[in-house]
Motif scaffolding. Structure first.
Motif, PDB file in Angstrom:
ATOM      1  N   LEU A 101      46.028  58.915  35.076  1.00  0.00           N
ATOM      2  CA  LEU A 101      46.387  57.626  35.677  1.00  0.00           C
ATOM      3  C   LEU A 101      47.616  57.001  35.016  1.00  0.00           C
ATOM      4  N   ALA A 102      48.189  57.666  34.010  1.00  0.00           N
ATOM      5  CA  ALA A 102      49.329  57.104  33.275  1.00  0.00           C
ATOM      6  C   ALA A 102      50.493  56.699  34.173  1.00  0.00           C
ATOM      7  N   PRO A 103      50.825  57.459  35.239  1.00  0.00           N
ATOM      8  CA  PRO A 103      51.927  57.021  36.109  1.00  0.00           C
ATOM      9  C   PRO A 103      51.730  55.642  36.718  1.00  0.00           C
ATOM     10  N   LEU A 104      50.482  55.149  36.733  1.00  0.00           N
ATOM     11  CA  LEU A 104      50.245  53.805  37.275  1.00  0.00           C
ATOM     12  C   LEU A 104      50.955  52.725  36.462  1.00  0.00           C
ATOM     13  N   ALA A 105      51.276  53.030  35.195  1.00  0.00           N
ATOM     14  CA  ALA A 105      52.018  52.068  34.392  1.00  0.00           C
ATOM     15  C   ALA A 105      53.394  51.789  34.985  1.00  0.00           C
ATOM     16  N   VAL A 106      53.898  52.734  35.776  1.00  0.00           N
ATOM     17  CA  VAL A 106      55.162  52.552  36.494  1.00  0.00           C
ATOM     18  C   VAL A 106      54.914  52.158  37.940  1.00  0.00           C
ATOM     19  N   ILE A 107      53.934  52.794  38.547  1.00  0.00           N
ATOM     20  CA  ILE A 107      53.694  52.586  39.977  1.00  0.00           C
ATOM     21  C   ILE A 107      53.188  51.173  40.268  1.00  0.00           C
ATOM     22  N   LEU A 108      52.243  50.683  39.460  1.00  0.00           N
ATOM     23  CA  LEU A 108      51.676  49.357  39.719  1.00  0.00           C
ATOM     24  C   LEU A 108      52.730  48.242  39.710  1.00  0.00           C
ATOM     25  N   PRO A 109      53.635  48.195  38.719  1.00  0.00           N
ATOM     26  CA  PRO A 109      54.685  47.162  38.785  1.00  0.00           C
ATOM     27  C   PRO A 109      55.592  47.304  40.006  1.00  0.00           C
ATOM     28  N   ILE A 110      55.880  48.546  40.429  1.00  0.00           N
ATOM     29  CA  ILE A 110      56.726  48.727  41.612  1.00  0.00           C
ATOM     30  C   ILE A 110      56.013  48.221  42.862  1.00  0.00           C
ATOM     31  N   LEU A 111      54.731  48.570  43.010  1.00  0.00           N
ATOM     32  CA  LEU A 111      53.968  48.070  44.158  1.00  0.00           C
ATOM     33  C   LEU A 111      53.827  46.555  44.088  1.00  0.00           C
ATOM     34  N   GLY A 112      53.607  46.040  42.875  1.00  0.00           N
ATOM     35  CA  GLY A 112      53.514  44.590  42.712  1.00  0.00           C
ATOM     36  C   GLY A 112      54.808  43.886  43.070  1.00  0.00           C
ATOM     37  N   ALA A 113      55.938  44.522  42.745  1.00  0.00           N
ATOM     38  CA  ALA A 113      57.233  43.933  43.097  1.00  0.00           C
ATOM     39  C   ALA A 113      57.383  43.831  44.607  1.00  0.00           C
ATOM     40  N   GLY A 114      56.949  44.880  45.313  1.00  0.00           N
ATOM     41  CA  GLY A 114      57.003  44.836  46.767  1.00  0.00           C
ATOM     42  C   GLY A 114      56.113  43.744  47.331  1.00  0.00           C
ATOM     43  N   ALA A 115      54.906  43.625  46.768  1.00  0.00           N
ATOM     44  CA  ALA A 115      53.969  42.610  47.258  1.00  0.00           C
ATOM     45  C   ALA A 115      54.490  41.194  46.991  1.00  0.00           C
ATOM     46  N   THR A 116      55.072  40.987  45.807  1.00  0.00           N
ATOM     47  CA  THR A 116      55.590  39.647  45.504  1.00  0.00           C
ATOM     48  C   THR A 116      56.812  39.305  46.352  1.00  0.00           C
ATOM     49  N   PHE A 117      57.579  40.322  46.725  1.00  0.00           N
ATOM     50  CA  PHE A 117      58.711  40.033  47.603  1.00  0.00           C
ATOM     51  C   PHE A 117      58.228  39.639  48.998  1.00  0.00           C
ATOM     52  N   LEU A 118      57.167  40.304  49.484  1.00  0.00           N
ATOM     53  CA  LEU A 118      56.605  39.928  50.780  1.00  0.00           C
ATOM     54  C   LEU A 118      56.033  38.509  50.738  1.00  0.00           C
ATOM     55  N   ALA A 119      55.554  38.108  49.552  1.00  0.00           N
ATOM     56  CA  ALA A 119      54.998  36.760  49.393  1.00  0.00           C
ATOM     57  C   ALA A 119      56.041  35.790  48.847  1.00  0.00           C
ATOM     58  N   ARG A 120      57.325  36.045  49.160  1.00  0.00           N
ATOM     59  CA  ARG A 120      58.404  35.280  48.546  1.00  0.00           C
ATOM     60  C   ARG A 120      58.372  33.798  48.891  1.00  0.00           C
ATOM     61  N   ARG A 121      57.706  33.416  49.976  1.00  0.00           N
ATOM     62  CA  ARG A 121      57.612  32.005  50.347  1.00  0.00           C
ATOM     63  C   ARG A 121      56.367  31.328  49.771  1.00  0.00           C
ATOM     64  N   LYS A 122      55.554  32.131  49.056  1.00  0.00           N
ATOM     65  CA  LYS A 122      54.296  31.612  48.525  1.00  0.00           C
ATOM     66  C   LYS A 122      54.260  31.896  47.025  1.00  0.00           C
ATOM     67  N   VAL A 123      54.805  30.960  46.263  1.00  0.00           N
ATOM     68  CA  VAL A 123      54.964  31.163  44.832  1.00  0.00           C
ATOM     69  C   VAL A 123      53.613  31.343  44.144  1.00  0.00           C
ATOM     70  N   ARG A 124      52.600  30.646  44.641  1.00  0.00           N
ATOM     71  CA  ARG A 124      51.282  30.774  44.010  1.00  0.00           C
ATOM     72  C   ARG A 124      50.773  32.203  44.109  1.00  0.00           C
ATOM     73  N   TRP A 125      50.940  32.824  45.262  1.00  0.00           N
ATOM     74  CA  TRP A 125      50.509  34.207  45.420  1.00  0.00           C
ATOM     75  C   TRP A 125      51.351  35.154  44.576  1.00  0.00           C
ATOM     76  N   GLN A 126      52.620  34.861  44.447  1.00  0.00           N
ATOM     77  CA  GLN A 126      53.468  35.675  43.576  1.00  0.00           C
ATOM     78  C   GLN A 126      52.937  35.678  42.147  1.00  0.00           C
ATOM     79  N   ARG A 127      52.555  34.489  41.686  1.00  0.00           N
ATOM     80  CA  ARG A 127      52.030  34.399  40.325  1.00  0.00           C
ATOM     81  C   ARG A 127      50.733  35.190  40.173  1.00  0.00           C
ATOM     82  N   ILE A 128      49.846  35.045  41.134  1.00  0.00           N
ATOM     83  CA  ILE A 128      48.562  35.744  41.065  1.00  0.00           C
ATOM     84  C   ILE A 128      48.782  37.262  41.045  1.00  0.00           C
ATOM     85  N   ILE A 129      49.654  37.743  41.919  1.00  0.00           N
ATOM     86  CA  ILE A 129      49.913  39.186  41.996  1.00  0.00           C
ATOM     87  C   ILE A 129      50.521  39.695  40.697  1.00  0.00           C
TER      88      ILE A 129
END
Length: 535
Positions: A7-35
């Motif tokens: 599962l070690a690659p998740l140390a790279v994959i999770l932040p990349i997926l999280g970056a995508g999710a936070t960009f989709l939630a770019r109008r919702k700062v609270r959700w960005q913080r939670i993610i």
């Protein structure tokens, strides 16, 4: 454990997926913080398991997409990389909580499109990728990932000063990247591989002149990243202009990726210490010139930027000595420096928010106005200065002890430079403590009266400003609130200060771990065996 390490690659994959999710939630700062907080907490738990799996000397290689090494891409997790991953995520989480609390206090929930969270997660993905990369090109990719994200973070707000500093940072980083890419091309032309396990065997067959050229290219490229003298002049002008959370995470992580790359390549690819004398001279100059630069500063953040470059010299010193004790002390000191330097930059952000400035000449009475802030400054400050029994002293003692065991006139000269640097660091810290925290300041003697005077002036301006009244009113509210520190900013800083103290409390087992890691690095066999397929 093998299943966990898969599962070690998740140390790279999770932040990349999280970056995508936070960009989709770019109008919702609270959700960005939670993610973002959720991604970092999950990554932290994974990396705790990775460090536990490598604690007793195990090394694991994970191949990507089923391609065998040395042709395919592999990630390696050993004690060194697991330690760096865990420390970097602890620091990143503390800085993120600091930034979140600051944002909530400033009322950014209804702000414009936010790019901070996606860029922050991409930065961490690049750093993690660099720590686990098993080939030079993947290491280069990790550098480029966090370079791109760091430029975005450095220029947040779009002020002229930040854009100018960002341009300097990018130009220097691009030069470093071009040198690194050129080195990779030359190494591939000479050996037919960029896999570091494979290179550890094939570089030994090259003639000494060719090997020295390849070695020099890599050292210069990584030296710029690590900010060693004379390749460090860009850093003090780039970091202090960024927002406080960005400056803190930059100070803690980015230069240490360069140090990590130097340690990895010097021990794995170029053993034997052909350039150790040069590194000793460079380490001494980095320490001394950096700390003299710090003493000349009146701005606290610029002073910290110079101490940052100065103390990189201790790390280069340990690499140059090259013994098992020296490498172990270097690894311990890397962890210390990441945590303590980041803590101090967070404290600088608190000072700037509490007093409205980080200029030492304009500060005073902070110990009376905010005793908690004084404690948050004092503990990491004396730790950085190397006062016993803190981790700064223990790390420096290990480095100096290793150098005295090896002996030699040049080693003794660098030892003298290290002792001088430690004393001057303490002097710089004492100056900040005396001026900013204990000196009486007229404007700080009655902070409530000062706030009343400011509010009267602003109220008169609001009454005469017509349609601009609501805007000025909001500005007044922020000005009044900025005099006090949000609890999240204080507690996140306090947690990181406590982590620095933990390095002292658990110094025994940590040094034993670092000793095992150093033995693995110098033997090279665990890494090569893990990366290359049998036969």
């Amino acid at each position: 454990m093998q299943q966990l390490m898969s599962l070690a690659p998740l140390a790279v994959i999770l932040p990349i997926l999280g970056a995508g999710a936070t960009f989709l939630a770019r109008r919702k700062v609270r959700w960005q913080r939670i993610i973002t907080i959720g991604v970092l907490c999950t990554t932290l738990l994974l990396e705790v398991g990775m460090l536990a799996a490598t604690w007793n000397g195990q090394t694991y290689a994970i191949t990507i997409a089923g391609w065998d090494t040395p042709t395919g891409i592999a990630l390696v997790v050993d004690g060194f990389s697991a330690f760096m991953l865990l420390v970097s995520t602890v620091v990143s989480l503390a800085v993120l909580l600091f930034a979140t609390s600051q944002g909530m206090a400033d009322g950014d929930e209804h702000g414009p499109v936010s790019i901070f969270h996606p860029a922050y997660l991409i930065l961490l993905a690049g750093v993690s990728n660099a720590f686990m990369a098993a080939d030079l090109f993947n290491l280069y990719v990790g550098f480029e990932i966090f370079l791109t994200a760091s430029y975005v973070l450095l220029t947040l707000g779009g002020t002229a000063e930040r854009i100018r500093s960002g341009i300097t940072y990018v130009v220097v980083s691009v030069v470093s990247s071009v040198l690194f890419l050129t080195a990779i091309a030359l190494i591939y032309a000479a050996t037919g591989t960029v896999n570091m396990g494979d290179l550890a065997l094939k570089l030994a067959d090259l003639d000494s002149g060719t090997k020295l050229i390849l070695h020099s290219f890599l050292l210069i490229a990584f030296g710029i990243k690590a900010a060693v003298f004379p390749l460090s002049l860009w850093l003090p002008d780039s970091y202090p202009t960024a927002p406080a959370p960005v400056t803190a995470v930059f100070a803690g992580l980015l230069t240490k990726v360069g140090v990590y790359a130097i340690v990895r390549t010097e021990t794995l690819l170029f053993p034997g210490g052909e350039v150790n004398s040069v590194l000793l001279v460079v380490s001494a100059l980095t320490m001394v010139i950096g700390i003299f630069g710090a003493l000349a500063q009146s701005d606290f953040k610029r002073m910290l930027s110079f101490t940052l470059t100065s103390h990189i010299g201790y790390l280069i010193f340990g690499i140059a000595v090259g013994t098992e004790t020296a490498i172990a002390a270097t690894i311990y000191y890397v962890g210390h420096h990441i945590i303590v330097q980041t803590s101090l930059f967070m404290v600088a952000g608190l000072i700037e928010r509490r007093a409205g400035t980080a200029n030492i000449t304009e500060l005073g009475s902070l110990a009376r106005l905010s005793p908690a802030l004084a404690v948050l400054f004092f503990i990491p400050a004396i730790n950085l200065g190397g006062i016993p029994p803190f981790s700064g002293f223990l790390g420096k003692f290990g480095l100096l002890h290793a150098a005295t065991e090896q002996g030699g006139a040049l080693n003794w000269a660098v030892i003298a430079a290290g002792l001088l640097t430690s004393l001057l660091t303490l002097l710089a810290i004492i100056r900040v403590w005396a001026r900013a925290f204990w000196r009486r300041a007229a404007e700080a003697e009655d902070p409530q009266a000062s706030l009343v005077d400011q509010s009267k002036e602003m109220t008169e301006l609001i009454q005469s400003s017509g349609n601009q009244g609501p805007i000025l009113g909001a500005r007044l509210a922020r000005q009044m609130e900025a005099k006090f520190l949000p609890w999240g900013m204080r507690y996140s800083t306090g947690a990181l200060v406590a982590a620095g103290v933990a390095l002292t409390v658990f110094a025994g087992p940590l040094f034993a771990f670092c000793q095992r890691v150093a033995a693995e690095l110098l033997s090279r066999a665990p890494y090569i065996t893990a990366v290359l397929p049998p036969g």
